[in-house]
Design an enzyme around this catalytic site. Structure first.
Site, PDB file in Angstrom:
ATOM      1  CG  ASP A 193     -18.271  -8.193  12.109  1.00 18.07           C
ATOM      2  OD1 ASP A 193     -18.032  -8.596  13.271  1.00 18.07           O
ATOM      3  OD2 ASP A 193     -18.634  -8.942  11.184  1.00 18.07           O
TER       4      ASP A 193
ATOM      5  NE  ARG B  14     -42.893 -12.146  13.304  1.00 15.04           N
ATOM      6  CZ  ARG B  14     -43.544 -11.005  13.087  1.00 15.04           C
ATOM      7  NH1 ARG B  14     -42.948  -9.842  13.319  1.00 15.04           N
ATOM      8  NH2 ARG B  14     -44.796 -11.022  12.674  1.00 15.04           N
TER       9      ARG B  14
ATOM     10  CE  LYS C  89     -18.331 -16.564  13.883  1.00 14.32           C
ATOM     11  NZ  LYS C  89     -18.594 -17.674  12.998  1.00 14.32           N
TER      12      LYS C  89
ATOM     13  CE1 TYR D 226     -17.545 -14.670   7.744  1.00 15.26           C
ATOM     14  CE2 TYR D 226     -19.663 -13.546   7.661  1.00 15.26           C
ATOM     15  CZ  TYR D 226     -18.918 -14.713   7.736  1.00 15.26           C
ATOM     16  OH  TYR D 226     -19.579 -15.909   7.818  1.00 15.26           O
TER      17      TYR D 226
HETATM   18  C1  LIG Z   1     -16.216 -11.376  11.465  1.00 13.15           C
HETATM   19  C2  LIG Z   1     -17.438 -12.204  11.269  1.00 13.15           C
HETATM   20  N1  LIG Z   1     -18.617 -11.595  11.201  1.00 13.15           N
HETATM   21  C3  LIG Z   1     -19.746 -12.281  11.016  1.00 13.15           C
HETATM   22  C4  LIG Z   1     -19.731 -13.649  10.897  1.00 13.15           C
HETATM   23  C5  LIG Z   1     -21.011 -14.384  10.622  1.00 13.15           C
HETATM   24  O1  LIG Z   1     -21.435 -15.096  11.703  1.00 13.15           O
HETATM   25  P1  LIG Z   1     -22.445 -16.332  11.532  1.00 13.15           P
HETATM   26  O2  LIG Z   1     -21.601 -17.487  11.129  1.00 13.15           O
HETATM   27  O3  LIG Z   1     -23.059 -16.479  12.864  1.00 13.15           O
HETATM   28  O4  LIG Z   1     -23.420 -15.972  10.480  1.00 13.15           O
HETATM   29  C6  LIG Z   1     -18.525 -14.332  10.973  1.00 13.15           C
HETATM   30  C7  LIG Z   1     -18.489 -15.817  10.858  1.00 13.15           C
HETATM   31  O5  LIG Z   1     -17.456 -16.430  10.713  1.00 13.15           O
HETATM   32  C8  LIG Z   1     -17.338 -13.599  11.144  1.00 13.15           C
HETATM   33  O6  LIG Z   1     -16.137 -14.197  11.175  1.00 13.15           O
END
Ligand SMILES: Cc1ncc(COP(=O)(O)O)c(C=O)c1O
Length: 395
Positions: A186, A61, A211, A114
């Site tokens: 983010d 871990r 992504k 988000y």
């Molecule tokens: C801007 C943004 N941040 C975070 C996330 C979260 O990512 P995950 O789907 O891997 O949890 C997303 C997912 O769509 C996103 O669009």
């Protein structure tokens, strides 16, 4: 392969670093890629090293050669002192926030964040006595008026989710530094290839590497990169929460990163081409794309970003479910799915009305978000034209 001197490595461009960093030919018998290291237990050679925890790896871990390779590559890309790996982008956001907040604190969060980040603030941070105030993405230096004596974190996301407003990050960071506030962003839209938050003074850069970095719609992973000042708190939180991601997904992300530069560049060019074509189409009320002058904060995008990635939204000039459904159901090249950044194009309907509180969201039409993939953009435009024709017919 000759080992390059550090002074040369430091001058390399990001595309070169994506190909070079995070490789261990000396330790992997010359094989190009570090394989997925599976393992919980790591055995120590003797009692002395076990007592002193002196193995290079101590427990599964706590890291293995595969995770270390990804961290090394990501540190280069984001200009970070260190990176931690999480099992999803959402988990990267929550780990980062927990690393800086405690009961009694106040956090400023951008209104276009988000949605699950907002849910975390409402459903969990609130429960632990942390108060959240949402701010207008265009607030810039005006954010100072919202700072309270207990404001501990500013959480940005730029461009914003679904509506793509671009924030004046340096202006916000300047206010944060004046008040000793930790800044987080983010950065999933851009990755360190298109925008390097830490170069702009941000403390923590978060990425849903699900992504663009993994890039093939087959992995969930989050990466949190921090500067020297915030890294110890981030590492401690990550360790104490017991966060771990299996080596296969780490390996696939490393593999995706090797081609991310060309994928993102191509997807960015294709998306802008499609967005510009849609600007002149009947039935499209607005196109929300940070590289277009009509996008709020476009001047900051031009100033701070190296280019666009493959995401944008449109507002359709219709309000009925029937017409939105006719548009979406008649797209043959766009999947309808809630992720993005993969090689394949996606379209999803969205409505921010229920979860924008600092700003008013009233676009006068129905929103569709696109993630543009690696298909030929002319084929995508023809597909969208078929969708728009069906939408008009359903009216
Ligand atoms: C801007 C943004 N941040 C975070 C996330 C979260 O990512 P995950 O789907 O891997 O949890 C997303 C997912 O769509 C996103 O669009």
């Amino acid at each position: 392969m000759r080992k390059l001197e550090n002074r040369i490595v430091e001058t390399l461009k990001p595309a070169t670093k994506l190909a070079l960093k995070g490789r261990r030919p000396d330790e992997t018998f010359g094989f190009v890629n570090v394989p997925p290291f599976r393992g919980s237990t790591v055995v120590y050679p003797d009692a002395e090293s076990c007592l002193a925890h002196k193995n290079r790896y101590t427990y599964g871990r706590r890291g293995n050669p595969t995770s270390e390779a990804l961290e090394e590559l990501w540190n280069e890309l984001e200009g970070a002192a260190g990176t931690v790996i999480c099992p999803s982008g959402a988990s990267a956001v929550t780990t980062a926030m927990l690393s800086a907040l405690k009961s009694g604190d106040h956090v400023l969060v951008v209104d276009s964040v988000y949605r699950p980040t907002r849910n975390f603030c409402e459903n969990h941070l609130r429960r632990f006595g942390v108060e959240t105030t949402y701010y207008d993405p265009m607030i810039g230096a005006g954010i100072e008026a919202l700072v309270k004596p207990n404001t501990r974190v500013i959480m940005m996301e730029s461009p914003g989710s679904q509506t793509f407003e671009v924030q004046d990050v340096p202006a916000i960071v300047a206010v944060a530094k004046k008040h000793g506030i930790v800044t987080m962003i983010d950065n999933t839209y851009a990755t360190g290839l298109l925008f390097r938050p830490l170069d702009f003074g941000v403390d923590v850069s978060i990425n849903a590497a699900t992504k663009y970095p993994s890039g093939h719609s087959d992995v969930l992973i989050g990466l949190v990169a921090a500067n020297e000042a915030h890294l110890p708190a981030l590492k401690a939180t990550h360790g104490d929460l017991g966060i771990y991601l299996g080596p296969d997904d780490v390996f696939l992300t490393l593999r995706g990163l090797r081609t991310m530069n060309i994928r993102m560049r191509e997807q960015g060019v294709n998306a802008l081409h499609v967005a510009k074509a849609l600007e002149s189409r009947k039935g499209v009320k607005r196109v929300l794309h940070p590289a277009l002058p009509s996008c709020p904060g476009h001047e900051f995008f031009k100033r701070d970003f190296k280019g666009p990635s493959g995401m944008f939204s449109i507002i359709l000039d219709v309000m009925s479910d029937k017409q939105v459904a006719a548009f979406l159901n008649n797209l043959g090249l766009f999947g309808m799915g809630y992720s993005w950044g993969g090689f394949e194009s996606l379209a999803v309907p969205f409505d921010c009305t229920p979860f924008r509180t600092a700003t008013t969201y009233a676009p006068g039409g129905r929103g569709i978000r696109f993630s543009i993939g690696l298909e030929d953009p002319e084929d995508l435009i023809a597909d969208l034209d078929r969708g728009l024709a069906a939408m008009h017919e359903a009216g």
